[in-house]
Scaffold this motif. Structure first.
Motif, PDB file in Angstrom:
ATOM      1  N   UNK A  27       0.830  -1.195   0.000  1.00  0.00           N
ATOM      2  CA  UNK A  27       0.000   0.000   0.000  1.00  0.00           C
ATOM      3  C   UNK A  27       0.873   1.258   0.000  1.00  0.00           C
ATOM      4  N   UNK A  28       1.899   1.259   0.821  1.00  0.00           N
ATOM      5  CA  UNK A  28       2.812   2.395   0.910  1.00  0.00           C
ATOM      6  C   UNK A  28       3.510   2.613  -0.433  1.00  0.00           C
ATOM      7  N   UNK A  29       3.918   1.524  -1.079  1.00  0.00           N
ATOM      8  CA  UNK A  29       4.556   1.630  -2.389  1.00  0.00           C
ATOM      9  C   UNK A  29       3.643   2.273  -3.419  1.00  0.00           C
ATOM     10  N   UNK A  30       2.372   1.952  -3.368  1.00  0.00           N
ATOM     11  CA  UNK A  30       1.402   2.556  -4.270  1.00  0.00           C
ATOM     12  C   UNK A  30       1.285   4.058  -4.054  1.00  0.00           C
ATOM     13  N   UNK A  31       1.259   4.464  -2.794  1.00  0.00           N
ATOM     14  CA  UNK A  31       1.193   5.894  -2.487  1.00  0.00           C
ATOM     15  C   UNK A  31       2.472   6.602  -2.916  1.00  0.00           C
ATOM     16  N   UNK A  32       3.600   5.933  -2.738  1.00  0.00           N
ATOM     17  CA  UNK A  32       4.875   6.522  -3.142  1.00  0.00           C
ATOM     18  C   UNK A  32       4.847   6.838  -4.635  1.00  0.00           C
ATOM     19  N   UNK A  33       4.369   5.897  -5.436  1.00  0.00           N
ATOM     20  CA  UNK A  33       4.268   6.100  -6.889  1.00  0.00           C
ATOM     21  C   UNK A  33       3.279   7.208  -7.222  1.00  0.00           C
ATOM     22  N   UNK A  34       2.151   7.229  -6.544  1.00  0.00           N
ATOM     23  CA  UNK A  34       1.113   8.228  -6.801  1.00  0.00           C
ATOM     24  C   UNK A  34       1.610   9.640  -6.513  1.00  0.00           C
ATOM     25  N   UNK A  35       2.343   9.805  -5.424  1.00  0.00           N
ATOM     26  CA  UNK A  35       2.731  11.138  -4.972  1.00  0.00           C
ATOM     27  C   UNK A  35       4.089  11.612  -5.482  1.00  0.00           C
ATOM     28  N   UNK A  36       4.885  10.707  -6.036  1.00  0.00           N
ATOM     29  CA  UNK A  36       6.207  11.082  -6.541  1.00  0.00           C
ATOM     30  C   UNK A  36       6.039  12.127  -7.647  1.00  0.00           C
ATOM     31  N   UNK A  37       6.661  13.275  -7.466  1.00  0.00           N
ATOM     32  CA  UNK A  37       6.584  14.345  -8.450  1.00  0.00           C
ATOM     33  C   UNK A  37       5.468  15.341  -8.207  1.00  0.00           C
ATOM     34  N   UNK A  38       4.605  15.099  -7.220  1.00  0.00           N
ATOM     35  CA  UNK A  38       3.530  16.040  -6.903  1.00  0.00           C
ATOM     36  C   UNK A  38       4.131  17.216  -6.124  1.00  0.00           C
ATOM     37  N   UNK A  39       3.934  18.435  -6.618  1.00  0.00           N
ATOM     38  CA  UNK A  39       4.481  19.598  -5.913  1.00  0.00           C
ATOM     39  C   UNK A  39       3.976  19.665  -4.469  1.00  0.00           C
ATOM     40  N   UNK A  40       4.898  19.864  -3.542  1.00  0.00           N
ATOM     41  CA  UNK A  40       4.558  19.961  -2.131  1.00  0.00           C
ATOM     42  C   UNK A  40       4.557  18.632  -1.394  1.00  0.00           C
ATOM     43  N   UNK A  41       4.717  17.528  -2.129  1.00  0.00           N
ATOM     44  CA  UNK A  41       4.651  16.207  -1.496  1.00  0.00           C
ATOM     45  C   UNK A  41       6.032  15.592  -1.276  1.00  0.00           C
ATOM     46  N   UNK A  42       7.078  16.354  -1.484  1.00  0.00           N
ATOM     47  CA  UNK A  42       8.431  15.800  -1.387  1.00  0.00           C
ATOM     48  C   UNK A  42       8.732  15.185  -0.020  1.00  0.00           C
ATOM     49  N   UNK A  43       8.378  15.882   1.048  1.00  0.00           N
ATOM     50  CA  UNK A  43       8.637  15.360   2.395  1.00  0.00           C
ATOM     51  C   UNK A  43       7.821  14.100   2.643  1.00  0.00           C
ATOM     52  N   UNK A  44       6.573  14.117   2.220  1.00  0.00           N
ATOM     53  CA  UNK A  44       5.708  12.950   2.391  1.00  0.00           C
ATOM     54  C   UNK A  44       6.259  11.758   1.612  1.00  0.00           C
ATOM     55  N   UNK A  45       6.717  11.985   0.406  1.00  0.00           N
ATOM     56  CA  UNK A  45       7.297  10.908  -0.405  1.00  0.00           C
ATOM     57  C   UNK A  45       8.540  10.335   0.285  1.00  0.00           C
ATOM     58  N   UNK A  46       9.346  11.192   0.878  1.00  0.00           N
ATOM     59  CA  UNK A  46      10.516  10.725   1.622  1.00  0.00           C
ATOM     60  C   UNK A  46      10.131   9.866   2.811  1.00  0.00           C
TER      61      UNK A  46
END
Length: 98
Positions: A27-46
């Motif tokens: 599930x976490x991997x799916x969110x990582x893919x979804x949010x990668x490159x979304x402006x403002x989501x860099x910290x969340x992706x990390x």
């Protein structure tokens, strides 16, 4: 509410401890893919990358320690989300923060 968010909230319906590490990592991997490159989501992706790594390595204590930060970052991002997803993201943030 988008399907991915609905699935995550459903999975968390039994509480964070009801998920097995493999399902959670997926599930976490799916969110990582979804949010990668979304402006403002860099910290969340990390945070998601760290959480996925902890889950895959079996470091459940490390994974649990990351959840409040994930919740805070999710809460921040919820404000910029599509209207249909805001309430679900806020619910997810609250669940992650405990």
């Amino acid at each position: 509410m988008n399907e991915q968010l609905q699935q995550t909230l459903t999975a968390l319906g039994g509480g964070l401890t009801s998920l097995d590490a493999s399902t959670a990592a997926s599930n976490v991997g799916g969110w990582h893919k979804t949010l990668d490159g979304v402006p403002g989501a860099e910290t969340l992706v990390g945070h998601l990358a760290k959480l996925q790594e902890a889950l895959k390595s079996g470091d459940l204590q490390g994974a649990v320690a990351l959840l409040p930060g994930l919740g805070s970052e999710t809460e921040k991002l919820a404000g910029a989300a599509p209207e249909a997803d805001k309430a679900g993201l806020q619910q997810l943030a609250a669940a992650l923060k405990g």
